[in-house]
Scaffold this motif. Structure first.
Motif, PDB file in Angstrom:
ATOM      1  N   VAL A  10     -15.709  12.766 -17.115  1.00  0.00           N
ATOM      2  CA  VAL A  10     -15.084  14.044 -16.749  1.00  0.00           C
ATOM      3  C   VAL A  10     -13.590  14.018 -17.011  1.00  0.00           C
ATOM      4  CG1 VAL A  10     -14.663  15.660 -14.862  1.00  0.00           C
ATOM      5  CG2 VAL A  10     -16.871  14.491 -15.035  1.00  0.00           C
ATOM      6  N   VAL A  11     -12.902  12.974 -16.594  1.00  0.00           N
ATOM      7  CA  VAL A  11     -11.449  12.911 -16.773  1.00  0.00           C
ATOM      8  C   VAL A  11     -11.063  12.883 -18.242  1.00  0.00           C
ATOM      9  CG1 VAL A  11      -9.386  11.540 -16.305  1.00  0.00           C
ATOM     10  CG2 VAL A  11     -11.119  11.843 -14.516  1.00  0.00           C
ATOM     11  N   PRO A  12     -11.674  12.028 -19.099  1.00  0.00           N
ATOM     12  CA  PRO A  12     -11.339  12.070 -20.530  1.00  0.00           C
ATOM     13  C   PRO A  12     -11.614  13.441 -21.155  1.00  0.00           C
ATOM     14  CG  PRO A  12     -12.506  10.051 -20.021  1.00  0.00           C
ATOM     15  CD  PRO A  12     -12.586  10.900 -18.800  1.00  0.00           C
ATOM     16  N   LEU A  13     -12.714  14.081 -20.702  1.00  0.00           N
ATOM     17  CA  LEU A  13     -13.010  15.413 -21.240  1.00  0.00           C
ATOM     18  C   LEU A  13     -11.917  16.414 -20.879  1.00  0.00           C
ATOM     19  CD1 LEU A  13     -14.874  17.482 -22.577  1.00  0.00           C
ATOM     20  CD2 LEU A  13     -16.075  17.684 -20.381  1.00  0.00           C
ATOM     21  N   LEU A  14     -11.477  16.375 -19.621  1.00  0.00           N
ATOM     22  CA  LEU A  14     -10.413  17.302 -19.201  1.00  0.00           C
ATOM     23  C   LEU A  14      -9.118  17.032 -19.950  1.00  0.00           C
ATOM     24  CD1 LEU A  14     -11.024  17.435 -15.331  1.00  0.00           C
ATOM     25  CD2 LEU A  14     -11.664  19.125 -17.057  1.00  0.00           C
ATOM     26  N   VAL A  15      -8.793  15.748 -20.095  1.00  0.00           N
ATOM     27  CA  VAL A  15      -7.555  15.418 -20.821  1.00  0.00           C
ATOM     28  C   VAL A  15      -7.642  15.876 -22.268  1.00  0.00           C
ATOM     29  CG1 VAL A  15      -6.085  13.524 -21.589  1.00  0.00           C
ATOM     30  CG2 VAL A  15      -7.048  13.497 -19.290  1.00  0.00           C
ATOM     31  N   ALA A  16      -8.797  15.661 -22.910  1.00  0.00           N
ATOM     32  CA  ALA A  16      -8.967  16.069 -24.307  1.00  0.00           C
ATOM     33  C   ALA A  16      -8.904  17.587 -24.454  1.00  0.00           C
ATOM     34  CB  ALA A  16     -10.290  15.528 -24.849  1.00  0.00           C
ATOM     35  N   VAL A  17      -9.546  18.301 -23.513  1.00  0.00           N
ATOM     36  CA  VAL A  17      -9.514  19.772 -23.569  1.00  0.00           C
ATOM     37  C   VAL A  17      -8.096  20.295 -23.357  1.00  0.00           C
ATOM     38  CG1 VAL A  17     -10.313  21.864 -22.406  1.00  0.00           C
ATOM     39  CG2 VAL A  17     -11.933  20.032 -22.925  1.00  0.00           C
ATOM     40  N   ILE A  18      -7.374  19.677 -22.430  1.00  0.00           N
ATOM     41  CA  ILE A  18      -5.982  20.106 -22.187  1.00  0.00           C
ATOM     42  C   ILE A  18      -5.132  19.890 -23.436  1.00  0.00           C
ATOM     43  CG2 ILE A  18      -3.899  19.588 -20.887  1.00  0.00           C
ATOM     44  CD1 ILE A  18      -5.688  19.002 -18.476  1.00  0.00           C
ATOM     45  N   ALA A  19      -5.292  18.718 -24.076  1.00  0.00           N
ATOM     46  CA  ALA A  19      -4.531  18.449 -25.299  1.00  0.00           C
ATOM     47  C   ALA A  19      -4.918  19.431 -26.407  1.00  0.00           C
ATOM     48  CB  ALA A  19      -4.769  17.010 -25.754  1.00  0.00           C
ATOM     49  N   ALA A  52      -5.144   6.845 -26.130  1.00  0.00           N
ATOM     50  CA  ALA A  52      -6.477   6.271 -26.360  1.00  0.00           C
ATOM     51  C   ALA A  52      -6.409   4.800 -26.752  1.00  0.00           C
ATOM     52  CB  ALA A  52      -7.204   7.075 -27.436  1.00  0.00           C
ATOM     53  N   VAL A  53      -5.258   4.351 -27.280  1.00  0.00           N
ATOM     54  CA  VAL A  53      -5.117   2.925 -27.613  1.00  0.00           C
ATOM     55  C   VAL A  53      -5.165   2.080 -26.349  1.00  0.00           C
ATOM     56  CG1 VAL A  53      -3.579   1.199 -28.630  1.00  0.00           C
ATOM     57  CG2 VAL A  53      -3.816   3.461 -29.704  1.00  0.00           C
ATOM     58  N   PHE A  54      -4.578   2.613 -25.265  1.00  0.00           N
ATOM     59  CA  PHE A  54      -4.501   1.841 -24.018  1.00  0.00           C
ATOM     60  C   PHE A  54      -5.619   2.207 -23.047  1.00  0.00           C
ATOM     61  CE2 PHE A  54      -0.245   2.400 -25.768  1.00  0.00           C
ATOM     62  CZ  PHE A  54       0.175   1.092 -25.914  1.00  0.00           C
ATOM     63  N   ALA A  55      -6.160   3.418 -23.157  1.00  0.00           N
ATOM     64  CA  ALA A  55      -7.261   3.848 -22.275  1.00  0.00           C
ATOM     65  C   ALA A  55      -8.493   4.091 -23.133  1.00  0.00           C
ATOM     66  CB  ALA A  55      -6.878   5.103 -21.501  1.00  0.00           C
ATOM     67  N   GLN A  56      -9.392   3.125 -23.179  1.00  0.00           N
ATOM     68  CA  GLN A  56     -10.562   3.216 -24.037  1.00  0.00           C
ATOM     69  C   GLN A  56     -11.501   4.349 -23.634  1.00  0.00           C
ATOM     70  OE1 GLN A  56     -10.796   1.291 -26.742  1.00  0.00           O
ATOM     71  NE2 GLN A  56      -8.829   0.359 -26.197  1.00  0.00           N
ATOM     72  N   ALA A  57     -11.372   4.835 -22.393  1.00  0.00           N
ATOM     73  CA  ALA A  57     -12.243   5.925 -21.955  1.00  0.00           C
ATOM     74  C   ALA A  57     -11.973   7.220 -22.714  1.00  0.00           C
ATOM     75  CB  ALA A  57     -12.080   6.150 -20.449  1.00  0.00           C
ATOM     76  N   LEU A  58     -10.794   7.350 -23.330  1.00  0.00           N
ATOM     77  CA  LEU A  58     -10.449   8.559 -24.074  1.00  0.00           C
ATOM     78  C   LEU A  58     -11.018   8.556 -25.482  1.00  0.00           C
ATOM     79  CD1 LEU A  58      -6.676   8.904 -23.057  1.00  0.00           C
ATOM     80  CD2 LEU A  58      -8.650  10.055 -22.035  1.00  0.00           C
ATOM     81  N   LEU A  59     -11.591   7.421 -25.892  1.00  0.00           N
ATOM     82  CA  LEU A  59     -12.052   7.276 -27.274  1.00  0.00           C
ATOM     83  C   LEU A  59     -13.146   8.273 -27.657  1.00  0.00           C
ATOM     84  CD1 LEU A  59     -11.701   5.604 -29.867  1.00  0.00           C
ATOM     85  CD2 LEU A  59     -13.523   4.096 -29.005  1.00  0.00           C
ATOM     86  N   PRO A  60     -14.130   8.598 -26.796  1.00  0.00           N
ATOM     87  CA  PRO A  60     -15.207   9.495 -27.237  1.00  0.00           C
ATOM     88  C   PRO A  60     -14.720  10.875 -27.661  1.00  0.00           C
ATOM     89  CG  PRO A  60     -15.876   8.302 -25.272  1.00  0.00           C
ATOM     90  CD  PRO A  60     -14.411   8.009 -25.473  1.00  0.00           C
ATOM     91  N   PHE A  61     -13.627  11.355 -27.102  1.00  0.00           N
ATOM     92  CA  PHE A  61     -13.131  12.707 -27.413  1.00  0.00           C
ATOM     93  C   PHE A  61     -11.959  12.673 -28.395  1.00  0.00           C
ATOM     94  CE2 PHE A  61     -15.044  12.814 -23.206  1.00  0.00           C
ATOM     95  CZ  PHE A  61     -15.971  13.815 -23.364  1.00  0.00           C
ATOM     96  N   LEU A  62     -11.816  11.534 -29.075  1.00  0.00           N
ATOM     97  CA  LEU A  62     -10.745  11.405 -30.069  1.00  0.00           C
ATOM     98  C   LEU A  62     -10.910  12.388 -31.253  1.00  0.00           C
ATOM     99  CD1 LEU A  62      -8.183   9.769 -30.653  1.00  0.00           C
ATOM    100  CD2 LEU A  62      -9.620   8.144 -31.924  1.00  0.00           C
ATOM    101  N   PRO A  63     -12.114  12.808 -31.650  1.00  0.00           N
ATOM    102  CA  PRO A  63     -12.232  13.786 -32.747  1.00  0.00           C
ATOM    103  C   PRO A  63     -11.499  15.100 -32.496  1.00  0.00           C
ATOM    104  CG  PRO A  63     -14.335  12.700 -32.413  1.00  0.00           C
ATOM    105  CD  PRO A  63     -13.432  12.232 -31.292  1.00  0.00           C
ATOM    106  N   LEU A  64     -11.369  15.522 -31.221  1.00  0.00           N
ATOM    107  CA  LEU A  64     -10.584  16.728 -30.934  1.00  0.00           C
ATOM    108  C   LEU A  64      -9.136  16.546 -31.364  1.00  0.00           C
ATOM    109  CD1 LEU A  64     -11.941  17.832 -27.432  1.00  0.00           C
ATOM    110  CD2 LEU A  64     -12.203  19.035 -29.609  1.00  0.00           C
ATOM    111  N   ALA A  65      -8.586  15.337 -31.062  1.00  0.00           N
ATOM    112  CA  ALA A  65      -7.218  15.055 -31.487  1.00  0.00           C
ATOM    113  C   ALA A  65      -7.134  14.962 -33.004  1.00  0.00           C
ATOM    114  CB  ALA A  65      -6.728  13.761 -30.846  1.00  0.00           C
ATOM    115  N   ALA A  66      -8.160  14.388 -33.652  1.00  0.00           N
ATOM    116  CA  ALA A  66      -8.159  14.292 -35.113  1.00  0.00           C
ATOM    117  C   ALA A  66      -8.161  15.679 -35.761  1.00  0.00           C
ATOM    118  CB  ALA A  66      -9.362  13.476 -35.577  1.00  0.00           C
TER     119      ALA A  66
END
Length: 382
Positions: free
Chosen positions: A23-32, A55-69
């Protein structure tokens, strides 16, 4: 729609690691991702860069990295220019490669499975391709809009030119009709009128010759009366035809076509009697002739306006007063100057005053020469 599709694709990727909170990585990714839509175009990539670094330091953010890409692969405000400043962010393709750093860090640390890293890399590549496709669609849409605006502008320009051509054609047809009416009136006056006048004189001569024969004299008298009535009818018809052939606005525009320099005209008249129309056209023609012969003007301003109680005509040029005041060089030029200016102004004034109007002509305080005429609407002009 592209980001929504990416979120749906990233959800199964986040479910591969059951221990990682989703949930937290999803919210962070959506906010970004939302910040990338609301910030100015030149700062669009900054939230995604911050997400990639985190995402380099918090691996939990990795699944939603395509949004940033996706946002990193989109062009920013600097990318629209041909030469990007040195302090600006990297190009979209180079920025998209920043997503490889978190994936490499996760694969090296061993905290994320190789399958998750491979899927994340594949989705980042797909996100970059989707961003490129969206960019091409936006560029094509913008080009279509520009082409549509250009076509619409061209259509409006063609419509305006068509209206001008139609107005010009109507004006030429109107002038041609008026000229034909005037020609017919002159032809009837010169031919039929003279023949009837000659016939009347012949009947009167026959009455004198047969004065001692009452019956014959009475017959010629009746013939003469009939011819007089026919002559009066012809004269009335000729005058009506001639008056109908006078269109003050059309004649004034036709007169301005022979002006010696460009004319800025304001013509606001509905109809005018033949005497008034002929007077105003004659004044205009003489004024333009004086400008051509005695002025170095480059512009003429003409105003012909019909008021409730009078017609007003003003003609002004921007010629230099020094040339108008320069005496003629030779005796022949002096005679021509006196004849054209003195008699011309006198003739204009006599025409206007004959209709009860006022006339004035002379140099303007600033520059050039001005002619003014005003004719009242009364019985003499109507």
């Amino acid at each position: 729609m592209d980001k929504l599709a990416l979120v749906l694709c990233c959800m199964p990727l986040a479910a591969l690691d059951a221990e990682a909170p989703s949930v937290v990585p999803l919210l962070v990714a959506v906010i970004a991702a939302c910040l990338g839509e609301v910030v100015p175009p030149r700062r669009r990539a900054w939230p995604s860069i911050a997400y990639a670094v985190a995402a380099v330091f918090a691996q939990a953010l990795l699944p939603f990295l395509p949004l940033a890409a996706y946002d990193l692969a989109r062009p920013s405000g600097h990318d629209a220019s041909a030469a990007e400043p040195a302090r600006s962010l990297p190009r979209p393709a180079a920025r998209a490669l920043m997503c490889a750093a978190p994936i490499a860090a996760a694969a090296t640390g061993g905290s994320t499975s190789p399958l998750a890293c491979g899927l994340s890399a594949g989705l980042c590549l797909a996100a970059a391709l989707m961003a490129a496709r969206t960019r091409d669609v936006e560029v094509q849409r913008s080009a279509n809009h520009r082409q549509r605006d250009a076509l619409r502008e061209q259509a409006l320009s063609l419509a305006e030119k068509n209206r001008d051509l139609m107005d010009r054609q109507d004006y030429q047809v109107r002038v041609a009709v008026l000229e034909e009416r005037s020609r017919i009136a002159r032809s009837i006056h010169d031919n039929v009128g003279h023949l009837l006048t000659r016939s009347i004189l012949q009947t009167q001569a026959q009455q004198v010759l047969h004065a001692e024969e009452p019956a014959t004299c009475e017959a010629f008298s009746q013939i003469g009366a009939t011819l007089n009535e026919a002559l009066d009818t012809v004269r009335a018809s000729v005058h009506d035809l001639h008056d109908d052939s006078i269109d003050l606005a059309a004649q004034m525009r036709a007169t301005l076509e022979g002006a010696p320099c460009p004319v800025s005209s304001t013509i606001q008249v509905e109809a005018a009697p033949a005497a008034v129309a002929n007077c105003l056209v004659a004044v205009t023609r003489e004024a333009l002739s004086n400008v051509a012969r005695h002025s170095d003007a480059s512009r003429i301003e003409l105003s012909l306006v019909e008021h409730p109680g009078f017609w007003r005509l003003s003609i002004a040029d921007n010629g230099s007063s020094e040339r108008a005041a320069t005496p003629p060089a030779s005796a022949g030029d002096a005679a021509a100057f006196a004849t054209s200016t003195g008699l011309g102004l006198t003739s204009m004034e006599e025409r206007v005053r004959a209709l009860g109007g006022t006339f004035s002509a002379g140099p303007r305080p600033s520059e050039g020469f001005a002619v003014f005429a005003s004719i009242p609407k009364d019985n003499r002009s109507g």
